[in-house]
Structure formats: structure tokens, C-alpha cells
Design a protein around this motif. Sequence first.
Motif, PDB file in Angstrom:
ATOM      1  N   LYS A 510       0.813  -1.202   0.000  1.00 10.12           N
ATOM      2  CA  LYS A 510       0.000   0.000   0.000  1.00 10.12           C
ATOM      3  C   LYS A 510       0.853   1.262   0.000  1.00 10.12           C
ATOM      4  CE  LYS A 510      -4.154  -1.946   2.134  1.00 10.12           C
ATOM      5  NZ  LYS A 510      -5.092  -1.887   3.279  1.00 10.12           N
ATOM      6  N   ALA A 511       2.039   1.189   0.615  1.00 12.94           N
ATOM      7  CA  ALA A 511       2.908   2.365   0.652  1.00 12.94           C
ATOM      8  C   ALA A 511       3.357   2.778  -0.738  1.00 12.94           C
ATOM      9  CB  ALA A 511       4.123   2.089   1.537  1.00 12.94           C
ATOM     10  N   LYS A 512       3.364   1.848  -1.688  1.00 12.15           N
ATOM     11  CA  LYS A 512       3.792   2.149  -3.057  1.00 12.15           C
ATOM     12  C   LYS A 512       2.653   2.660  -3.934  1.00 12.15           C
ATOM     13  CE  LYS A 512       7.384  -1.398  -2.857  1.00 12.15           C
ATOM     14  NZ  LYS A 512       7.886  -2.666  -3.435  1.00 12.15           N
ATOM     15  N   LEU A 513       1.438   2.651  -3.400  1.00 13.42           N
ATOM     16  CA  LEU A 513       0.294   3.049  -4.222  1.00 13.42           C
ATOM     17  C   LEU A 513       0.324   4.527  -4.583  1.00 13.42           C
ATOM     18  CD1 LEU A 513      -2.633   1.061  -2.551  1.00 13.42           C
ATOM     19  CD2 LEU A 513      -1.386   0.518  -4.656  1.00 13.42           C
ATOM     20  N   TRP A 514       0.945   5.359  -3.755  1.00 11.87           N
ATOM     21  CA  TRP A 514       1.007   6.785  -4.058  1.00 11.87           C
ATOM     22  C   TRP A 514       1.693   7.030  -5.396  1.00 11.87           C
ATOM     23  CZ3 TRP A 514      -1.001  11.273  -2.334  1.00 11.87           C
ATOM     24  CH2 TRP A 514      -0.391  12.459  -2.730  1.00 11.87           C
ATOM     25  N   GLU A 515       2.759   6.288  -5.679  1.00  8.95           N
ATOM     26  CA  GLU A 515       3.479   6.461  -6.936  1.00  8.95           C
ATOM     27  C   GLU A 515       2.669   5.979  -8.130  1.00  8.95           C
ATOM     28  OE1 GLU A 515       6.181   8.148  -6.952  1.00  8.95           O
ATOM     29  OE2 GLU A 515       6.208   8.256  -4.765  1.00  8.95           O
TER      30      GLU A 515
END
Length: 540
Positions: A510-515
Motif C-alpha cells: 500500500k505504501a507504493k500506491l502513491w506512486e
Amino acid sequence: MDTAASELPHIVCLLRDSLPLEQDDVSVCFDPARFARKTNPAQEQAIDSQWRRQCRQNPRLFNGSKFRYAGLRWTGAPQLQLGLTSYREHIGTNCRAGQRLLQEAGAAVHGDRQAFLADPLGVGALLLTADNRLAFVRRALWTGEYPGRLDRPGGHAEPDELPRAELAEPAAVLDEVFESVRRELRDELGVPLTHLSRAYLTGVLRDRDMGGRPTLEFVVRCSLPSSELERIYNEGKHAEADESLGLVFLTRLELFSDSCVIRVPELDEVDAECPGVAREAAVAPAAADVNCTGPERDDGAAVHHCEEEQAGEAAAHAEEPKAPAAAGPPVRGKEAPKKRRRNKKDKKAAAAAARSEAAQPAGTGEAGGPRLRSESLANNVSSQLVASDAALADATSSSADAVLPSAEPGNPASAADAGDTQESLEAALARVELGSAAAETDEIVVVQQNGVVLLKTGEQVTETVMPTAPLSGQIETLAEVVNNPEVNAPEGADAATAEKSVEEAERERKAKLWEEMTPACRGSLMLLKQVQLKGFVFRF
């Protein structure tokens, strides 16, 4: 988390006391003639060429009428300045490579960088479920804008929903703008309108990558929990089921709390404006996102014709001295002034200025006047766009057989081309490791859709024909692993990754979803972060 300014839209926050606006808090000035896009014959030819080429590449495209956003005006409350445009004009202006040249020409001729662009009014909504989760969609790979990226549901307000849109009353136009948000949520997610609250406005975004294309951002409450919403979505019975690949849910705690998984930036960290707050504090016109032309405001303040940064650029060009004809080397013993390294924007601006000077009639000099030089610049820019369209069309036609080879039986040449396609796809599959690595790097994704293979590298999607059946099975396997990396973990995964708990792996994913989010999705989240939802009542 560091996000480049170019990856975020320009944001105009319309919250009042940290609360979103209801429909009664907004007004519309609808004037198709006054707020129409500025045109010239050369530009229309370029738009037509761009539209025909895009329709050949994507037969699903169709033209439709759209509302044109000409700016925001304050008359005690935000007022939307709207005209009419079309999706064809949007493709030929905001979505083309020469959009910045059009903006420069608009600033020179009309004092408005958006004068020559379609700027269709888009709408987007963050849907908050009954169990306090936000719903996002993964855009399909065939879509023309941000394929494969994570986005909030949205679309456009449709003038065709009104009888004789060019004669519509402002109240009817405002009803369509707010109702179109709920309609898009129904068509993209399948949720019935009876389970959706009214739409509440949070702000306006301008997508820099799309020539400043505007969208109104809303927040809507759903009376269904995320599990029921996902069940309805997976049934695939909604009108626009093919426009997305899946749903992603994030809680408000994962986005906005102290222990958040994704750190959403604050508005004061980016290029954002809060014109309503500025007007209440200074009792003066705010430097808002106002691009409209016309008479003075009702409160006596003159209407702004361009954004603050646009006015700064115009002043910089006006005050810039002309370089001497022959500049000698610096005098020995004296330190030469440091020269700022030119970036791509400076080079493009210098090239455009040189072309405009070359297009100016000989002997006019300053006597030609700024108006004549501005018109020459606009015509020159449009001519460049026509020339680039012709060159691109030739290149496309010459490479069409290589991209989409014909596989007619009995044709040795077509069989050879099909073999080359088979080899290229196998090579692409060989470069991609089956597993989570494919989902993390996203260098190449191969997906089968309706018998067509799509090769995606970054933002570029290449379409080719489906080869033999064995390769089709490999493609389906790869697509399944890419879409579900945590379920289909490879046998050769690192030991450290295998030992991680399910919670840790999910948190990292989920932390990579911003990118992976579109610029508009990021901007909408930044607006929602400023909303005080505790105690706020959504009316259904």
C-alpha cells in the motif's frame, strides 16, 4: 516521500471553514459565446489531424459535447465560468504534444495561456464507504489517459444530458455538474444512486501533464460497506465495467493519521491556493485560478486574466533585454557573470521566440506592433503543429505493418512478420520475472484483452496481434501474477521477503500506491485531507 511538483496538479482549495461546499454554495455563469475556445484555421487543421490519428489507434474514441471551464470568479461565493467545447477539441489541444506552444501563443495573443485549449470540465469523486474506506479504481490499459494507473472514479459533465445545451439556464447547468458526479460513480462502480449521498465540492485541479485540464473534485458518501461495493463491482453489470481493472480500498487512517501508510502532502507544501480564505482575510481579490475574460466583477475588482505564474512569465519576457549582435569574450582579469544553465523549458521558449521573429514581416521592426507579432506567433505555432502531425502520420503509416502484421494464410511475408512478433513477445516475456518483481518494476506488462496483446512500458502502451496459443497461456499466467503478486509468489523469492508477515507485506504494497496514482487522484486526496469530516452530515 518526495513528489516532484510536475507530478502534482495545480490546486485551488474551495473549502469553507474546513468543510466542502454544497450545490447551493456555488453558482454558474454559462455563456457559450463568451467562454469559447479561441481558434484559427491552422489550429483547426491540426486538431482534425490529431483526432483522425487517435481514432485510428483507438476505435473506441467518440466525440461528444463538453462544458469548457474558463475560470473561477468570486461574487460572494465561487462562480464557475463555463462555455462549450468537445472531446475532439480536447484530444487536439490538451492531449497533444504541442500543448505548451499553444499556451505560449495564448498568453501572447490574448493574455490567457488557456485561450487556445479546449479545457473540458472534468469531475472526480472520492467515495467514502459505510466502513470508512476510500474506493479507488485501476484504469484499464486501453484508456487514452494514464492507462494502468490508480485513480478516483470520475468523468465529465455532459451537456448532451440537457435539452438544447447552448440555451440552457445556469441553474440547469449547475444541476448537471453536480449530478454527473453521482452518475459517474454509478457507471464506473455499479453502486445504485439510492446508496449515494449528494456530491460535495472540495476544490479545482489543473493537470499540468494535460495542458492545465481542469477537474472539479468532490467527496461522496456511500451507504454500503466496502465488501458489498466490491461484490457489486465484480459482477461487472455496470455501464463502464471495461474502463477499469479492479478496486483498491484504503482507510482514512492509512492515509491521514499519524501512523499512516501513505503520507499525503499538506497544501502549503505544494502549488495550492485558497482564494476564499484569502478574500475573507484581506477583503481583496485573491490570486485565484481565474482565466476568464469579460467585464469587472460585481464587487468592483477587475477580473484576473491569467494565473499568477503566467503573469510572472509575461513580465519576465517583457523585461528581458535583447542580447547584442556580437558579444565578445569576457575581459581577462574580470570575473565573467555566471550563466544559468538552460533547461528544456528555456530552450523551447527560445526556439519559439526565434521562430516568431523569423515569421515577422521584414522591415516591420517595432512598428509592426505587439498585436501583429502575437498573431504571427499564433499562426506559426499552429503551422508547426500541422507539420508535426504530417510527419507523425507518415511515420505511423510506414511502421503500421511492423506493429500490426497481417497473418493471412499462404502469405510468406505475413508469416515471417508473425514469427517476428512471436519472437518479440517471447523476448518480452523472458525479460519479465514471473512474480512480485514484475509488479514492482512495471517495466513491461503483457496482458491479453479480447484477443489483442498490449505491451506496456512505463506510460507507453504498444498494441500487436495475438500469436499462437502456447504464448497466450503464458500471457494469461503473467497477467495473473502481475495483478496478484502476493498470491502467486515465485518459488525463488528472497528468504527475507518470505519471512515477512502478511501485515507487513500488505503495508509495503500500500505504501507504493502513491506512486501509482494519477496526478488528479493525488490532488483530490490532498484536498480531502483538509476536510473536517468529524460531525459532518452527508445528506442523501
